[in-house]
Design a protein around this motif. Sequence first.
Motif, PDB file in Angstrom:
ATOM      1  N   ARG A 106      -1.673 -12.350 111.274  1.00 49.18           N
ATOM      2  CA  ARG A 106      -0.904 -11.114 111.442  1.00 49.18           C
ATOM      3  C   ARG A 106       0.521 -11.355 110.976  1.00 49.18           C
ATOM      4  O   ARG A 106       1.147 -12.353 111.361  1.00 49.18           O
ATOM      5  CB  ARG A 106      -0.921 -10.670 112.910  1.00 49.18           C
ATOM      6  N   LEU A 107       1.042 -10.472 110.144  1.00 48.62           N
ATOM      7  CA  LEU A 107       2.416 -10.571 109.666  1.00 48.62           C
ATOM      8  C   LEU A 107       3.252  -9.450 110.260  1.00 48.62           C
ATOM      9  O   LEU A 107       2.773  -8.319 110.414  1.00 48.62           O
ATOM     10  CB  LEU A 107       2.473 -10.467 108.140  1.00 48.62           C
TER      11      LEU A 107
ATOM     12  N   ASN B  42      -3.800  -7.427 108.846  1.00 47.74           N
ATOM     13  CA  ASN B  42      -3.066  -6.935 110.018  1.00 47.74           C
ATOM     14  C   ASN B  42      -1.574  -7.134 109.758  1.00 47.74           C
ATOM     15  O   ASN B  42      -1.056  -8.245 109.891  1.00 47.74           O
ATOM     16  CB  ASN B  42      -3.519  -7.682 111.272  1.00 47.74           C
ATOM     17  N   ILE B  43      -0.893  -6.056 109.352  1.00 49.96           N
ATOM     18  CA  ILE B  43       0.519  -6.154 108.978  1.00 49.96           C
ATOM     19  C   ILE B  43       1.342  -5.119 109.729  1.00 49.96           C
ATOM     20  O   ILE B  43       1.024  -3.924 109.733  1.00 49.96           O
ATOM     21  CB  ILE B  43       0.715  -5.966 107.455  1.00 49.96           C
TER      22      ILE B  43
ATOM     23  N   LEU C  62       2.532   3.026 102.480  1.00 54.66           N
ATOM     24  CA  LEU C  62       2.031   1.647 102.350  1.00 54.66           C
ATOM     25  C   LEU C  62       0.788   1.403 103.205  1.00 54.66           C
ATOM     26  O   LEU C  62       0.094   0.404 103.027  1.00 54.66           O
ATOM     27  CB  LEU C  62       3.128   0.648 102.746  1.00 54.66           C
ATOM     28  N   LYS C  63       0.540   2.285 104.157  1.00 51.85           N
ATOM     29  CA  LYS C  63      -0.606   2.173 105.065  1.00 51.85           C
ATOM     30  C   LYS C  63      -0.601   0.870 105.871  1.00 51.85           C
ATOM     31  O   LYS C  63      -1.570   0.110 105.878  1.00 51.85           O
ATOM     32  CB  LYS C  63      -1.922   2.309 104.292  1.00 51.85           C
ATOM     33  N   PRO C  64       0.507   0.608 106.580  1.00 52.89           N
ATOM     34  CA  PRO C  64       0.532  -0.567 107.463  1.00 52.89           C
ATOM     35  C   PRO C  64      -0.388  -0.343 108.648  1.00 52.89           C
ATOM     36  O   PRO C  64      -0.793   0.785 108.934  1.00 52.89           O
ATOM     37  CB  PRO C  64       1.997  -0.647 107.901  1.00 52.89           C
ATOM     38  N   ASP C  65      -0.703  -1.420 109.339  1.00 46.64           N
ATOM     39  CA  ASP C  65      -1.575  -1.325 110.511  1.00 46.64           C
ATOM     40  C   ASP C  65      -0.776  -1.068 111.784  1.00 46.64           C
ATOM     41  O   ASP C  65      -1.336  -0.635 112.792  1.00 46.64           O
ATOM     42  CB  ASP C  65      -2.374  -2.629 110.655  1.00 46.64           C
ATOM     43  N   HIS C  66       0.524  -1.339 111.709  1.00 49.70           N
ATOM     44  CA  HIS C  66       1.361  -1.283 112.913  1.00 49.70           C
ATOM     45  C   HIS C  66       2.792  -1.041 112.471  1.00 49.70           C
ATOM     46  O   HIS C  66       3.226  -1.522 111.415  1.00 49.70           O
ATOM     47  CB  HIS C  66       1.251  -2.624 113.648  1.00 49.70           C
ATOM     48  N   LEU C  67       3.537  -0.268 113.255  1.00 48.88           N
ATOM     49  CA  LEU C  67       4.961  -0.060 113.013  1.00 48.88           C
ATOM     50  C   LEU C  67       5.727  -0.251 114.315  1.00 48.88           C
ATOM     51  O   LEU C  67       5.309   0.246 115.368  1.00 48.88           O
ATOM     52  CB  LEU C  67       5.237   1.349 112.490  1.00 48.88           C
TER      53      LEU C  67
ATOM     54  N   ASN D 176       6.422   1.232 119.741  1.00 47.61           N
ATOM     55  CA  ASN D 176       5.356   0.687 118.899  1.00 47.61           C
ATOM     56  C   ASN D 176       4.219   1.667 118.643  1.00 47.61           C
ATOM     57  O   ASN D 176       3.783   2.379 119.547  1.00 47.61           O
ATOM     58  CB  ASN D 176       4.810  -0.598 119.535  1.00 47.61           C
ATOM     59  N   PHE D 177       3.727   1.621 117.402  1.00 48.60           N
ATOM     60  CA  PHE D 177       2.698   2.526 116.911  1.00 48.60           C
ATOM     61  C   PHE D 177       1.656   1.709 116.157  1.00 48.60           C
ATOM     62  O   PHE D 177       2.007   0.751 115.450  1.00 48.60           O
ATOM     63  CB  PHE D 177       3.304   3.562 115.963  1.00 48.60           C
ATOM     64  N   ALA D 178       0.389   2.082 116.282  1.00 44.56           N
ATOM     65  CA  ALA D 178      -0.649   1.288 115.628  1.00 44.56           C
ATOM     66  C   ALA D 178      -1.869   2.136 115.291  1.00 44.56           C
ATOM     67  O   ALA D 178      -2.146   3.149 115.942  1.00 44.56           O
ATOM     68  CB  ALA D 178      -1.075   0.121 116.522  1.00 44.56           C
ATOM     69  N   ARG D 179      -2.589   1.673 114.281  1.00 40.05           N
ATOM     70  CA  ARG D 179      -3.911   2.231 114.033  1.00 40.05           C
ATOM     71  C   ARG D 179      -4.833   1.701 115.135  1.00 40.05           C
ATOM     72  O   ARG D 179      -4.587   0.620 115.686  1.00 40.05           O
ATOM     73  CB  ARG D 179      -4.416   1.808 112.647  1.00 40.05           C
ATOM     74  N   PRO D 180      -5.894   2.420 115.460  1.00 42.20           N
ATOM     75  CA  PRO D 180      -6.791   1.972 116.536  1.00 42.20           C
ATOM     76  C   PRO D 180      -7.270   0.535 116.315  1.00 42.20           C
ATOM     77  O   PRO D 180      -7.736   0.180 115.234  1.00 42.20           O
ATOM     78  CB  PRO D 180      -7.959   2.963 116.450  1.00 42.20           C
ATOM     79  N   GLY D 181      -7.092  -0.296 117.340  1.00 38.89           N
ATOM     80  CA  GLY D 181      -7.534  -1.684 117.267  1.00 38.89           C
ATOM     81  C   GLY D 181      -6.493  -2.651 116.742  1.00 38.89           C
ATOM     82  O   GLY D 181      -6.714  -3.866 116.727  1.00 38.89           O
ATOM     83  N   PHE D 182      -5.331  -2.134 116.318  1.00 41.20           N
ATOM     84  CA  PHE D 182      -4.301  -3.012 115.755  1.00 41.20           C
ATOM     85  C   PHE D 182      -3.061  -3.102 116.645  1.00 41.20           C
ATOM     86  O   PHE D 182      -2.000  -3.536 116.196  1.00 41.20           O
ATOM     87  CB  PHE D 182      -3.907  -2.532 114.353  1.00 41.20           C
ATOM     88  N   GLU D 183      -3.177  -2.718 117.893  1.00 38.14           N
ATOM     89  CA  GLU D 183      -2.065  -2.885 118.829  1.00 38.14           C
ATOM     90  C   GLU D 183      -1.747  -4.386 118.954  1.00 38.14           C
ATOM     91  O   GLU D 183      -2.645  -5.215 118.969  1.00 38.14           O
ATOM     92  CB  GLU D 183      -2.426  -2.308 120.194  1.00 38.14           C
TER      93      GLU D 183
END
Length: 379
Positions: free
Chosen positions: A117-118, A156-157, A183-188, A241-248
């Motif tokens: 994860r980055l 996972n970025i 960019l479609k990151p997995d998490h912000l 924090n914000f995430a796509r499902p499963g990327f918290e």
Amino acid sequence: MECCGLYIHVPFCLQKCNYCDFISFPYQKELADQYLLALFSEITLISQKYNHPQLETIYLGGGTPTCFSGEELAQIINAVRESFSVNFDEVEITCELNPATGVEKNLSLMKEAGINRLSIGVQSFDDSVLQYLGRIHNVNQVLNTYHKAREIGFKNINLDLIFAIPDQTLKGWKETLKTAIELKPDHLSLYNLKIEEDTPFYQDYLTGKLKPIDEELDFMMYEEAIKVLNTAGLSQYEISNFARPGFESRHNQRYWHYLPYLAVGPGAHGFDGTLRYANTGDLQSYIQTLQEKCLPWQEEIHLSQKDLMEEFMIMGLRLNRGIRLAEFVKRFGVTIFDIYDTQIKKLTMFGLIECTDDFLALTSKGVPLGNEVFTEFLL
């Protein structure tokens, strides 16, 4: 403590940002080599102290971990592997990354070492804002780093962004959010700028050169982010924090769920479930103490039942779903209403929290007033 997370603080930066008050020092190869040897020793000692617990998460933060080469970061991961129990098929290993330092070779070596994860310190997609913040990267470096990481196979970025920057407009913030989403990151992770003491920004604030952004505009930017990111499929699960499902973030959720985590490196803070400790932030003292094969703890706080309840409430209320009522009973042997009935009734009346059969949580009105709500739960 059978399982925990591990935070590793890398205290070096190529250049300190104008807003940063974290413990960090200018990167010097000789000093960095001494730090690495001390870190390896601390990893061994802390693992022995807690009988080699299972690690569920590892987080390399800073500072700038990618001041180190991919080989050196791999050495850190290997040192952890040798001292702790780690299932590399399941553990989440995050590394913070400055876009000016994440070259392709380093990214490949980091992935080979097990980093999966980055967390990229973007902060803005506006070069003039980056320059004002004192960042050493530009937007093109962000884009190149992100795309290289995807090509190498990082699935996972996270992207870090800052808002409420002096002279920043709502339009400019919307543009940064738009670019981030594309960019479609997995998490912000989003942070409104705080003017901290002992920073260049604080000095500018004292002299009147820097004027903090209007609070109303700050709130508008935050609300805009929630709306835009939720629409884009990045759900808010914590205040920032914000995430796509499963990327918290599994590591940060340990903090918010008030679960044990160990921490190594200068100035790092750990929590074993009943004791909170802090390492010395003095780099030379840190190195010397570990050369003597002693843990560099500067402070130990043995938490009372009252302390544990307070911190459990403050951390748990940061989560969108809030605190599970049954978890409070499980930990403390009493209901949340036995301890906080008056506070809950008051805050509910003002519309700042809501209680269901299972959870106690901030309302949308309560989220921007979180700090004021949290103080109500200090016993």
